[in-house]
Design a protein around this motif. Sequence first.
Motif, mmCIF file in Angstrom:
data_model
loop_
_atom_site.group_PDB
_atom_site.id
_atom_site.type_symbol
_atom_site.label_atom_id
_atom_site.label_comp_id
_atom_site.label_asym_id
_atom_site.label_seq_id
_atom_site.Cartn_x
_atom_site.Cartn_y
_atom_site.Cartn_z
ATOM 1 N N GLN A 123 -4.809 8.519 -13.720
ATOM 2 C CA GLN A 123 -4.181 6.620 -12.617
ATOM 3 C C GLN A 123 -4.464 5.764 -13.480
ATOM 4 N N ILE A 136 0.158 -1.064 -0.254
ATOM 5 C CA ILE A 136 -0.121 0.074 0.093
ATOM 6 C C ILE A 136 0.444 1.302 -0.151
ATOM 7 N N LEU A 139 2.360 2.515 -3.462
ATOM 8 C CA LEU A 139 1.782 2.504 -4.653
ATOM 9 C C LEU A 139 1.139 4.047 -4.405
ATOM 10 N N THR A 140 1.175 4.127 -3.052
ATOM 11 C CA THR A 140 1.081 5.714 -2.485
ATOM 12 C C THR A 140 1.954 6.595 -3.031
ATOM 13 N N ILE A 157 -3.216 5.600 2.632
ATOM 14 C CA ILE A 157 -5.120 4.738 1.770
ATOM 15 C C ILE A 157 -5.232 6.580 1.821
ATOM 16 N N CYS A 200 -1.973 1.786 7.398
ATOM 17 C CA CYS A 200 -1.624 1.462 5.731
ATOM 18 C C CYS A 200 -3.111 2.476 6.128
ATOM 19 N N MET A 260 -7.835 0.760 -3.916
ATOM 20 C CA MET A 260 -7.631 1.920 -2.736
ATOM 21 C C MET A 260 -8.281 1.545 -2.198
ATOM 22 N N PHE A 300 -3.481 8.659 -0.258
ATOM 23 C CA PHE A 300 -3.732 8.765 -1.324
ATOM 24 C C PHE A 300 -4.950 9.305 -1.896
ATOM 25 N N PHE A 360 -8.612 -1.883 -0.670
ATOM 26 C CA PHE A 360 -7.756 -2.028 0.210
ATOM 27 C C PHE A 360 -7.905 -1.589 2.208
ATOM 28 N N LEU A 361 -8.652 -0.493 1.751
ATOM 29 C CA LEU A 361 -8.911 1.076 3.394
ATOM 30 C C LEU A 361 -10.159 0.544 3.726
ATOM 31 N N GLU A 367 -8.385 3.324 -8.418
ATOM 32 C CA GLU A 367 -8.544 3.743 -6.778
ATOM 33 C C GLU A 367 -9.240 2.853 -6.086
#
Length: 379
Positions: free
Chosen positions: A261, A114, A117-118, A247, A243, A269, A250, A272-273, A266
């Motif tokens: 992007q 994560i 990616l950010t 996010i 994390c 993410m 991000f 994943f949040l 998006e």
Amino acid sequence: MALAKKISLIWISVLVGFLVSFILPHWEVTTAGFLSYSLQALLFVISLYLIRHETVKKNKFIFANFAAFFSVSFLFHLYQFVGTVIFPSAEMARHYYFQYVPLGLYFFLLTFAICYLTVDLLFRDFKIGQKYLLTFVIVGGFFGYYYHPYFTNPRYLYTAPAIAEWKQLDQASAEFQKLHGAMPTEQQLVEFLQSKVPDVNGAYGEALETRVRELYPYLPGPNYMILLLKPIYLNTIYMCVLCVGLILLFFGYQYKKDPPQGAYIEKMMFFFLLFCTLEVFHAWSFIKTIEWQEFSQFVIIGQYLSACVLACVAVLFGLRLRFITSAYGEFYEHEIAERPNTITRWRDAIDNLMLAHFFNRNQFVGRFLVMPRLRNKHQ
């Protein structure tokens, strides 16, 4: 479609391998747990195909990090055999494995994927090596700070102050039962300690009663395991909060700068949040639970919830794979990498679904890069 069949066959083969391996001596496996790490195995396979088919080099590393994270699913499966087939004679093997893999490596790799990616979004012009270095400094710094006691002393959890006090209470309880033939009540245990052990880590009078009241519920059965693992579960909360912070950073940058992007990134993410938030909930439930059996039920419920989120992530990974293997997807991703200022964004399948059901689509035509058939339709 051919890719979907290949991925399905590989995943089914993995599942069959998992199931066949259960003919060997193993610990009890819950349906929820098996479902959770099976979905992660699927995501591992899809990630490998994403690495292979990504046309933009920098994107390969994004999914390589996720592939490393989802590869832990195979280590989760191996955990069922630690102490039976794997390290059968090592007394602490199962504890060490649980401490370093599901509660250590797993959260390190999750945070690393994560964070990278950010960093990739915020520092688009950085070289790949620089992005990895910055990511490792951030994640390694937090992980090293929280987890270094477990590497300097593998039995650290057994030396924590709360466990040391619990051992004294457990020993006093055992002596009381030997003398009176029954489990002492809280008050009886306090009086027994005052007569036998006047000083329990410097606690006297009301302080002693308070401490006994706090630790007494952990005396029956395996409840002490909750007290034992509390410190490391707190560490997993801290890593998941990191994390969540990354996010949110991000999305904050996306909202402020709105850089182009890759398709579905998006949405990934966002899920994943949800996933990291659920992990915080799982760990917090563990810490606040007293009965081991009750906690086991919370774990099963939590694993089912996480499995639902992972299933959504798998769908998004699959949609991205389908997109980048198409001609327009390859063009879009290449344009973002080479000339991001000349392109806005792709309106993906999730966007189309939202527009079709919740918005007037005509208001959004022209704001998105649309597929040729849609563009011709509205001309």
